[in-house]
Structure formats: C-alpha cells, structure tokens
Scaffold this motif. Structure first.
Motif, PDB file in Angstrom:
ATOM      1  N   GLY A   1       0.357 -37.945 -24.261  1.00  0.00           N
ATOM      2  CA  GLY A   1       0.759 -37.650 -25.563  1.00  0.00           C
ATOM      3  C   GLY A   1       0.430 -35.946 -26.470  1.00  0.00           C
ATOM      4  N   VAL A   2      -0.589 -35.408 -25.665  1.00  0.00           N
ATOM      5  CA  VAL A   2      -0.693 -33.827 -26.062  1.00  0.00           C
ATOM      6  C   VAL A   2       1.068 -32.921 -25.418  1.00  0.00           C
ATOM      7  CG1 VAL A   2      -1.385 -32.140 -25.670  1.00  0.00           C
ATOM      8  CG2 VAL A   2      -2.862 -34.062 -26.175  1.00  0.00           C
ATOM      9  N   ILE A   3       0.835 -33.570 -23.257  1.00  0.00           N
ATOM     10  CA  ILE A   3       1.767 -32.607 -23.115  1.00  0.00           C
ATOM     11  C   ILE A   3       3.342 -33.241 -23.750  1.00  0.00           C
ATOM     12  CG2 ILE A   3       3.022 -32.860 -20.842  1.00  0.00           C
ATOM     13  CD1 ILE A   3       0.258 -33.182 -19.947  1.00  0.00           C
ATOM     14  N   GLY A   4       3.693 -34.461 -24.527  1.00  0.00           N
ATOM     15  CA  GLY A   4       4.896 -35.093 -24.696  1.00  0.00           C
ATOM     16  C   GLY A   4       5.322 -34.610 -25.810  1.00  0.00           C
ATOM     17  N   ARG A   5       4.271 -33.989 -26.951  1.00  0.00           N
ATOM     18  CA  ARG A   5       4.616 -33.312 -28.323  1.00  0.00           C
ATOM     19  C   ARG A   5       4.713 -32.096 -27.719  1.00  0.00           C
ATOM     20  NH1 ARG A   5       0.516 -35.631 -32.220  1.00  0.00           N
ATOM     21  NH2 ARG A   5       1.357 -37.783 -31.194  1.00  0.00           N
ATOM     22  N   ALA A   6       3.986 -31.530 -27.021  1.00  0.00           N
ATOM     23  CA  ALA A   6       4.109 -29.565 -26.253  1.00  0.00           C
ATOM     24  C   ALA A   6       5.060 -29.673 -25.760  1.00  0.00           C
ATOM     25  CB  ALA A   6       2.741 -29.172 -26.054  1.00  0.00           C
ATOM     26  N   LEU A   7       5.429 -30.308 -25.214  1.00  0.00           N
ATOM     27  CA  LEU A   7       7.533 -30.498 -25.101  1.00  0.00           C
ATOM     28  C   LEU A   7       8.404 -30.407 -25.873  1.00  0.00           C
ATOM     29  CD1 LEU A   7       7.555 -30.038 -21.802  1.00  0.00           C
ATOM     30  CD2 LEU A   7       8.184 -32.616 -21.438  1.00  0.00           C
ATOM     31  N   PHE A   8       8.263 -31.375 -26.863  1.00  0.00           N
ATOM     32  CA  PHE A   8       8.786 -31.540 -27.377  1.00  0.00           C
ATOM     33  C   PHE A   8       8.583 -30.883 -29.252  1.00  0.00           C
ATOM     34  CE2 PHE A   8       9.845 -35.699 -24.501  1.00  0.00           C
ATOM     35  CZ  PHE A   8      11.439 -35.182 -24.718  1.00  0.00           C
ATOM     36  N   THR A   9       8.110 -29.675 -28.595  1.00  0.00           N
ATOM     37  CA  THR A   9       8.084 -29.248 -30.471  1.00  0.00           C
ATOM     38  C   THR A   9       7.908 -27.608 -30.020  1.00  0.00           C
ATOM     39  OG1 THR A   9       5.412 -29.332 -30.217  1.00  0.00           O
ATOM     40  CG2 THR A   9       7.012 -31.043 -31.801  1.00  0.00           C
ATOM     41  N   THR A  10       6.838 -27.176 -29.717  1.00  0.00           N
ATOM     42  CA  THR A  10       6.455 -26.022 -29.041  1.00  0.00           C
ATOM     43  C   THR A  10       7.460 -25.551 -27.552  1.00  0.00           C
ATOM     44  OG1 THR A  10       4.462 -26.662 -29.514  1.00  0.00           O
ATOM     45  CG2 THR A  10       4.633 -24.190 -28.824  1.00  0.00           C
ATOM     46  N   TYR A  11       7.728 -26.466 -27.000  1.00  0.00           N
ATOM     47  CA  TYR A  11       8.829 -25.819 -25.706  1.00  0.00           C
ATOM     48  C   TYR A  11       9.647 -26.594 -25.840  1.00  0.00           C
ATOM     49  CZ  TYR A  11       3.755 -24.378 -24.410  1.00  0.00           C
ATOM     50  OH  TYR A  11       2.938 -23.562 -24.234  1.00  0.00           O
ATOM     51  N   LEU A  12      10.091 -26.688 -26.665  1.00  0.00           N
ATOM     52  CA  LEU A  12      11.465 -27.508 -26.904  1.00  0.00           C
ATOM     53  C   LEU A  12      13.084 -26.885 -25.261  1.00  0.00           C
ATOM     54  CD1 LEU A  12      13.162 -30.452 -27.162  1.00  0.00           C
ATOM     55  CD2 LEU A  12      13.757 -28.685 -29.192  1.00  0.00           C
ATOM     56  N   VAL A  13      12.820 -25.449 -26.422  1.00  0.00           N
ATOM     57  CA  VAL A  13      14.125 -24.679 -25.384  1.00  0.00           C
ATOM     58  C   VAL A  13      14.140 -24.513 -24.294  1.00  0.00           C
ATOM     59  CG1 VAL A  13      15.142 -22.361 -25.376  1.00  0.00           C
ATOM     60  CG2 VAL A  13      14.693 -23.024 -27.922  1.00  0.00           C
ATOM     61  N   PRO A  14      12.500 -23.984 -23.305  1.00  0.00           N
ATOM     62  CA  PRO A  14      12.804 -24.260 -22.203  1.00  0.00           C
ATOM     63  C   PRO A  14      12.926 -25.078 -21.671  1.00  0.00           C
ATOM     64  CG  PRO A  14      10.718 -23.381 -23.010  1.00  0.00           C
ATOM     65  CD  PRO A  14      11.284 -23.725 -24.018  1.00  0.00           C
ATOM     66  N   PHE A  15      12.102 -26.658 -22.040  1.00  0.00           N
ATOM     67  CA  PHE A  15      12.388 -27.914 -21.270  1.00  0.00           C
ATOM     68  C   PHE A  15      13.710 -27.892 -21.538  1.00  0.00           C
ATOM     69  CE2 PHE A  15      13.159 -32.292 -22.631  1.00  0.00           C
ATOM     70  CZ  PHE A  15      12.554 -33.102 -21.743  1.00  0.00           C
ATOM     71  N   GLU A  16      14.744 -27.421 -22.722  1.00  0.00           N
ATOM     72  CA  GLU A  16      16.282 -27.488 -22.270  1.00  0.00           C
ATOM     73  C   GLU A  16      17.032 -27.303 -21.414  1.00  0.00           C
ATOM     74  OE1 GLU A  16      17.851 -30.965 -23.743  1.00  0.00           O
ATOM     75  OE2 GLU A  16      16.073 -31.192 -24.161  1.00  0.00           O
ATOM     76  N   VAL A  17      16.292 -25.972 -21.341  1.00  0.00           N
ATOM     77  CA  VAL A  17      17.180 -25.530 -20.571  1.00  0.00           C
ATOM     78  C   VAL A  17      17.107 -25.477 -19.174  1.00  0.00           C
ATOM     79  CG1 VAL A  17      16.882 -22.892 -18.942  1.00  0.00           C
ATOM     80  CG2 VAL A  17      16.559 -22.867 -21.922  1.00  0.00           C
ATOM     81  N   ALA A  18      15.327 -25.998 -18.951  1.00  0.00           N
ATOM     82  CA  ALA A  18      15.093 -26.443 -17.603  1.00  0.00           C
ATOM     83  C   ALA A  18      16.073 -27.870 -17.240  1.00  0.00           C
ATOM     84  CB  ALA A  18      13.632 -27.088 -17.470  1.00  0.00           C
TER      85      ALA A  18
END
Lengths: 221, 327
Positions: A149-166
């Motif tokens: 849950g922690v990773i999922g939440r961080a991935l879709f809030t704080t790190y949304l832009v790097p995630f989408e860029v990747a």
C-alpha cells in the motif's frame, strides 16, 4: 551469531559470487544463469528488510521478464560470435571496444550514479534483525496493506510524473523494437521467390505466395 | 508452541522443514493419484485399454508399479551436455510447482504461509519454470531439446501476460493481494460471476502454460521426440513429470480459490470443498487434453496475443470503470 546474520552472510556470498561469475564465465549461458542467481539473492535481501512486495516484484521483473528476454536473445543468437576471440588475453579483452572498454565505462558510470544516489539519501540506521531507530512517517500508515500500500500510494501521488515518464519510455522502446523487427510483407515473399525461383519454375512460388495470402485456411500448402 | 530454550530462528527453521515435508508428501501423493486418474480418463474417453497386468482394484496399483519402475531405471547422462545445468534443471522445474503450494489457503487458517502479496508471489515463482526449461534444453546439447525449449519458452511467455492481466482484474475486484482475503470476499458471491472473462482467460492460459495437449507443441512427440526433456530418463525425467502434475493441481486449486469461492460451501468442511472444486477442474483439464487435437503454432500465438490479451485488457478497463462509477 543469529539466524539473521547467517542468512545475510549466505545471501551476500551468493550475490557476490554470482556477480563475479557473471563477468568471468566464458560461456554466456552460464553468465545468464549466474545473473539470475544474483538477482534472486537481491530479492532475499528485500525479504530480510521485511519488504515482501519489493522482493516478489524483484523476482517477477528480473527473473520473469528481464531474464526471459536475455535467454531468448541468447537462444536466438550465434553463441560463438558472442564469446569474442577465444585467444584474447585479459588485457587485450579489456582494450577491445566491444568486449571490454565500452561496457566497462558504461558500468562504471552507472555505478557512480548509484553511489551518488546512495550518498545523497539519509538512511534510517537499524541494527541487523532489530527495530529501526527512526521509521519513515509513511510506514505508520495503518490503513495501507503493509509495504504494498505504501509503495502504491507513493507511486501514484508523489512520484506520479516519474512513473508516467518511465512508462512512456518503455512504450517508446516497445514501438522501436516492433519497427526494428518488422519485415515488409512484399520483401519477405520476394526473397522466398528469389530462392525458389533459382531451381523451380517461376510460377510455383507465386502459387505458394497466394496460398499464404489467404491466411491459415489452407492446411496443406 | 515454541519451547523456551530454543532460539527463534532455529524454531523457524524447524517449522519450515516440517512444513516442507508435509507439502512434499501431499504433492507426491497427488502425483500418484493423478497418474492413475489420467490413465482412467484417457482410457474411458478414447475407448482404449490401458495397462492390464498390474491390477489391484480399478488398476490402482499401476501407479505404484510406475513409480518403482521410474526409480529403478538407469539414469542416463548425455556425455557432451552442459553437466551442471543439465543436472540442476529438474529441481528448478519442480521448485515453483512446489512453492506455489505454500500460499494456497485450504481454509480460514489452513495455509502454510499466509503471505500478504500471495497473488504476485504466484506469478513471480512460476517464472522460474522458463529458466528450468531453458536449462534443460541448453544443458542437453541436443537439437530436439533446444527447439522444444524455444517453443515452450515462447508459449510460456505469451500466456504469462494474459494470465497476469486476469490476476490484475481479480486484485482490482477484491482490493487485496492476499489469497485468504480474496476467498473471504467471496462469501456471498463467487468471483466467477462478475469476473467470468478473467476466469476464462486465466483457465485457458493456465492450461496453455502446462504444455499439455492441445497446447503441447513444446513436446510434440511426432516432431520433437519429447521436447526439452528428451535427454532425461528415470528419476530425473519423473521430476519433470512430477512438476507437470503438481502444476496441474496448483493451477486448478488457484482457479478454485480465486474464482470458485475457495473453501466456501455448505455442510462439508472447507478443505473438502476446496479439494472437490480443485479435482473437478483437474478433471476438466484432462477432459480437454484427451478430446482436443494439438493446435498449430500460429493458432497458439494468435489465441494468446490477439484474443486473450485484448480480452483481459478490456476486462481490466471494465472492472476499473465499475469501481470508479458504481462505488
């Protein structure tokens, strides 16, 4: 000595030895299998850090996807060509651009990048097998399901832009792979016709080509 | 339960060893039963006579005779193969089949290891299968083995993706990755009702990943002798065989747990319900094997990439949309 120490020592030995063998194995197939062993060992480290999600994803991504691609590449390629010159010494091997200097430079660059990254983060110090001194505030989130849950939440809030860029980068790589491997329909048929036409009548390949055009409907070509 | 004087890690180790022995015993028993069942099903479906000399009631002793024969057979080692890789491949093939078992819940508290990310764990450990196939194909140093390994690898790879996508839809619908919690959510309605598409994709993919007819191109006897395990005999060959039957059991059990309500059911105890559902699906798998002919390679690839993958993606989108709009 505790169980955690034993497990840590065994995992470290496994990862370091396999990493060494990845570089020094004369056969590329052995190198690939040692690489898989090293990656599984890293998953063991994640398990020891009680990050089961990362451990499982490590195996899924590296053994399930990356190793699969590497293995396919090996099986589809000419293994002696990948080995380079068998008479080469260590020095000449290191000096050769394809088998030594360029890979070494790239690896050194990546290593430097990773080390800089490690240096710039302040890690919560924890004795092996004991409780960490200071826990990240995210980990106190009781609504989340553990590390997932922690990773999922961080991935879709704080790190949304790097995630989408990747993901865009991966998409571009995928499109590139398709473009590189796509064969023109006409070109392949022409090549086949050229080969067959040398011996047989010119009409025969044309008929074969027509059968192929109709798709899989015709069982006997 | 843990005695005072024992170090915690030693206790964990002992527990792990005991659990391993229990799982191996169950899996071995299951393989013997499935060999017998496969003979029975194939005999009745194709109207043919099976082995007759070793009888017992309903031919049940034939499996025992088979096991003794396999254990006593000569262990042939290819001279110019890659010895270590060849030697390790059967164990690597068996490991994932056996590891999946650790997270399968047979009842509310009847599970070897209640793993929080059980669903991803399963997809992760099954990826070792490809490694073992490659090791067997490469280590044998034989063209049939290598071609068989290539085919098996391509097939596994193609069907792993729709299967994982079907599991994503399951995780979306239940909101958890823990298998026990997934079964708990199906108390009132089995997941097969809202997720019929995911079930179909999952079941077809799991049959395809087992490399059994109609998807047995990897070991097509008429073309490839026996595929990647051509060079194996005796006990090592039986390890592959063993892995195949264990995989058949675990994939059926997983389908029962994820879609057919797991241990839920009236009157009987939970584990009995799960076993009934599992062996029903195993029977369906055998039914498929003995009634359908082998597909062609292009049909195989088309089914995986052009049909199952889009269907599972549409299913994920529909499930996501439902979650956003309705809830």
């Amino acid at each position: 000595m505790s169980g955690a120490w034993l497990a840590f020592a065994a995992l470290t030995g496994m990862v370091l030895y396999s990493g060494y063998k990845v570089v020094t194995s004369p056969l590329i197939t052995h190198a690939a299998l040692y690489l898989a062993t090293a990656l599984v060992g890293v998953a063991g480290f994640f398990l020891m850090l009680e990050s089961e999600f990362l451990a499982v994803v490590q195996v899924l991504v590296y053994v399930g996807a990356v190793m699969t691609v590497i293995i396919f590449a090996i099986m589809l390629s000419d293994v002696p060509a990948l080995q380079g010159d068998p008479q080469a010494t260590l020095v000449s091997r290191l000096l050769s651009r394809r088998f030594g200097s360029v890979p070494a430079l790239v690896s050194a660059g990546v290593l430097a990048l990773v080390l800089i990254g490690y240096g710039s983060v302040r890690w919560a110090a924890a004795p092996l097998g004991g409780a960490p001194e200071a826990v990240h505030p995210l980990l106190h989130d009781t609504t989340a399901q553990g590390s997932t849950g922690v990773i999922g939440r961080a991935l879709f809030t704080t790190y949304l832009v790097p995630f989408e860029v990747a993901s865009l980068l991966l998409l571009a790589a995928m499109v590139g792979a398709i473009v590189l491997t796509r064969r023109e329909r006409g070109a392949a048929e022409k090549a086949a016709a050229g080969k067959a036409g040398a011996g047989a009548a010119a009409a025969a390949p044309a008929v074969e080509g027509a059968a192929e055009e109709r798709g899989g409907a015709q069982f006997w070509p | 339960m843990q005695p005072e004087w024992m170090a915690p890690w030693l206790w964990t180790l002992i527990l792990a060893v005991v659990k391993t022995i229990v799982v191996i015993a169950f899996v071995s028993l299951n393989a013997a039963v499935l060999i017998w069942l496969e003979r029975k099903v194939s005999g009745h479906m194709q109207n043919r006579v099976g082995p007759l000399r070793v009888g017992g009631p309903a031919g049940i002793l034939q499996s025992v005779a088979d096991i003794i024969k396999l254990l006593a057979k000569e262990d042939f080692v290819p001279q110019r193969g890659d010895r270590w890789i060849w030697w390790l491949a059967p164990s690597v093939a068996f490991a994932p089949a056996f590891l999946v078992f650790w997270v399968l819940p047979f009842g509310p508290h009847l599970v070897v290891e209640d793993f929080n990310v059980g669903l991803i764990f399963i997809t992760a450990v099954t990826s070792f299968t490809l490694l073992s196939i490659f090791m067997a194909g490469w280590g044998s140093n034989d063209k049939y083995s290598l071609i068989g390994a290539m085919r098996a690898g391509a097939q596994l790879f193609s069907y792993e993706i729709p299967m994982a996508m079907a599991l994503v839809a399951v995780a979306l619908a239940t909101g958890t990755l823990n298998l026990t919690a997934i079964v708990e959510k199906q108390r009132h309605m089995w997941l097969i009702v809202p997720q019929i598409l995911a079930f179909l994709v999952f079941y077809i993919s799991s049959v395809a990943e087992l490399n059994r007819t109609p998807f047995d191109l990897a070991e097509a006897e008429s073309e490839l002798v026996a595929g990647y395990h051509t060079e194996y005999s005796g006990i090592r060959w039986s390890m592959f065989f063993f892995a195949e039957y264990t995989n058949l059991l675990t994939s059926s059990a997983l389908a029962a747990i994820l879609f057919l309500g797991g241990w839920h059911g009236p009157w009987l105890p939970g584990w009995a319900w799960l076993l009934i559902k599992t062996y029903l699906l195993v029977f369906v798998g055998m039914w498929i094997r003995w009634t359908l002919p082998r597909v062609r390679i292009d049909q195989l690839m088309d089914l995986g990439w052009k049909f199952l993958l889009p269907v599972s993606l549409v299913n994920i989108a529909a499930t996501g949309l439902y979650l956003v709009v309705v809830r």
